[in-house]
Design an enzyme around this catalytic site. Structure first.
Site, PDB file in Angstrom:
ATOM      1  CG  ASP A  24     -12.185   1.428   3.058  1.00  0.00           C
ATOM      2  OD1 ASP A  24     -12.074   0.209   2.841  1.00  0.00           O
ATOM      3  OD2 ASP A  24     -13.137   2.105   2.617  1.00  0.00           O
ATOM      4  CG  ASP A  84      -2.152   0.913   0.988  1.00  0.00           C
ATOM      5  OD1 ASP A  84      -2.558   1.092  -0.178  1.00  0.00           O
ATOM      6  OD2 ASP A  84      -2.687   1.458   1.973  1.00  0.00           O
ATOM      7  CG  ASP A 109      -5.092  -1.200  -3.874  1.00  0.00           C
ATOM      8  OD1 ASP A 109      -5.988  -1.375  -4.719  1.00  0.00           O
ATOM      9  OD2 ASP A 109      -5.325  -0.755  -2.736  1.00  0.00           O
TER      10      ASP A 109
END
Length: 351
Positions: free
Chosen positions: A324, A148, A185
């Site tokens: 999140d 991330d 991601d």
């Protein structure tokens, strides 16, 4: 010799005929497959009953006397988002947790919770539990180095450890009916996060490990509001999608199913007919342009209910009710947030 996921994908692409029909009727989404050639090669989810994890955060919240217990985060250490303490609110939170807990949702494998040396045994037990129930688990593997890019879900393993960790997971799921979503991601962030070449090598090697064991694996392909299909196709090729069963879209995001199908079908056309899965866990109200705990969102279509030409399944990859990140009033990433669960659960009324 068993066929690899890539072999199965090519066979399905060669024999499957279909068109996507996306209809909006009274606000309800219907996506239908017109036809397939008889005796087409079975996809990973054909005839499957997906596994409902009895130890999910939603299940733990539902099992508690109130919805204010403090379960462990599914991604990183943390506590519950808490609640107001009002009895009416608590009843709503408990009801939302019970409803969410009943739906099959992917189990996220993160090294902070399932480290090297333990992850194989943990995953093996989940697989055995699923097989006793006659169901198929879906795992999300989420431990790549520089995970991330240091944002809300920062963490991951070192480069030296990552492939060993993946190898333990592969050993646990090989020869069992499972599916894997690989590194949400990671591909889309590659141009903006650390050493792109190193990341792509890590993803390619991880993908090959699952493919060599004939485990269906979907390499994350971003979503319809991120990178254009042509750019994403180039990134996916670089990350080794040719060896994968396909790609995944909308993981942990909120874009509508019809938007994701349009995006994924275009992306599929650029990737020799690659198949894909879509995360519909929280897209019932579409996106408001925010990715981190946007307000007013609801759960989307139940898993395995959407169909399209190259769509293998719609899944609940991100667990509804888990934050999140520490944004828009939410707790840390992956922590159960009772108030958000109540809002998301309003989408069940649309089914």
């Amino acid at each position: 010799m068993p066929r690899t996921p890539r072999d199965r994908r090519r066979t399905r692409t060669a024999v499957a005929l279909g068109v996507v029909a996306v209809l909006l009727a009274g606000g309800a989404l219907a996506v239908s497959l017109v036809s397939r050639v008889p005796n087409a090669a079975a996809g990973p989810f054909d005839g499957a009953q997906l596994y409902v994890d009895p130890s999910s955060l939603a299940a733990r919240a539902a099992a508690a006397d109130t919805a204010t217990q403090e379960p462990t985060s599914s991604a990183t250490a943390g506590t519950s988002g808490g609640s107001s303490g009002d009895p009416t609110d608590l009843a709503q939170q408990l009801a939302a947790a019970e409803r969410i807990a009943a739906e099959p949702t992917a189990i996220w494998l993160v090294p902070e919770r399932y480290p090297i040396g333990t992850v194989r045994d943990t995953v093996s037990e989940i697989v055995r539990s699923a097989e006793r129930a006659g169901s198929m688990p879906v795992f999300t593997v989420y431990g790549i180095p520089e995970r991330d890019c240091g944002n809300q879900s920062a963490g991951g393993l070192s480069s030296d450890e990552y492939q060993d960790w993946v190898a333990e997971i592969v050993a646990a799921v090989a020869d069992h009916r499972v599916a894997v979503i690989l590194e949400p991601d990671a591909v889309a962030l590659a141009p903006d996060c650390g050493d792109r070449t190193a990341r792509m090598r890590q993803l390619t090697a991880a993908t090959e490990q699952f493919a060599d064991a004939s485990v269906p694996v979907y390499l994350d392909g971003g979503h319809s509001d991120w990178r254009p299909p042509a750019e994403m196709a180039e990134l996916l090729r670089e990350a080794g999608v040719a060896d994968a069963t396909g790609f995944a879209t909308n993981v942990s995001n909120y874009n509508t199913t019809e938007d994701e199908i349009a995006y994924a079908e275009e992306l599929s056309g650029l990737l020799d007919g690659a198949h894909y899965v879509i995360d519909t866990s929280r897209n019932g109200s579409g996106s408001n342009g925010e990715w981190c705990n946007p307000s007013g969102r609801t759960v989307g279509q139940q898993p395995l209910t959407a169909q399209a030409e190259h769509l293998d399944a719609n899944l609940w990859v991100k667990a509804p009710g888990e934050s999140d990140g520490a944004c828009n009033g939410g707790p840390l990433a992956g922590v159960w947030w009772p108030e958000q669960a109540v809002q998301l659960a309003k989408g069940f009324s649309a089914w």
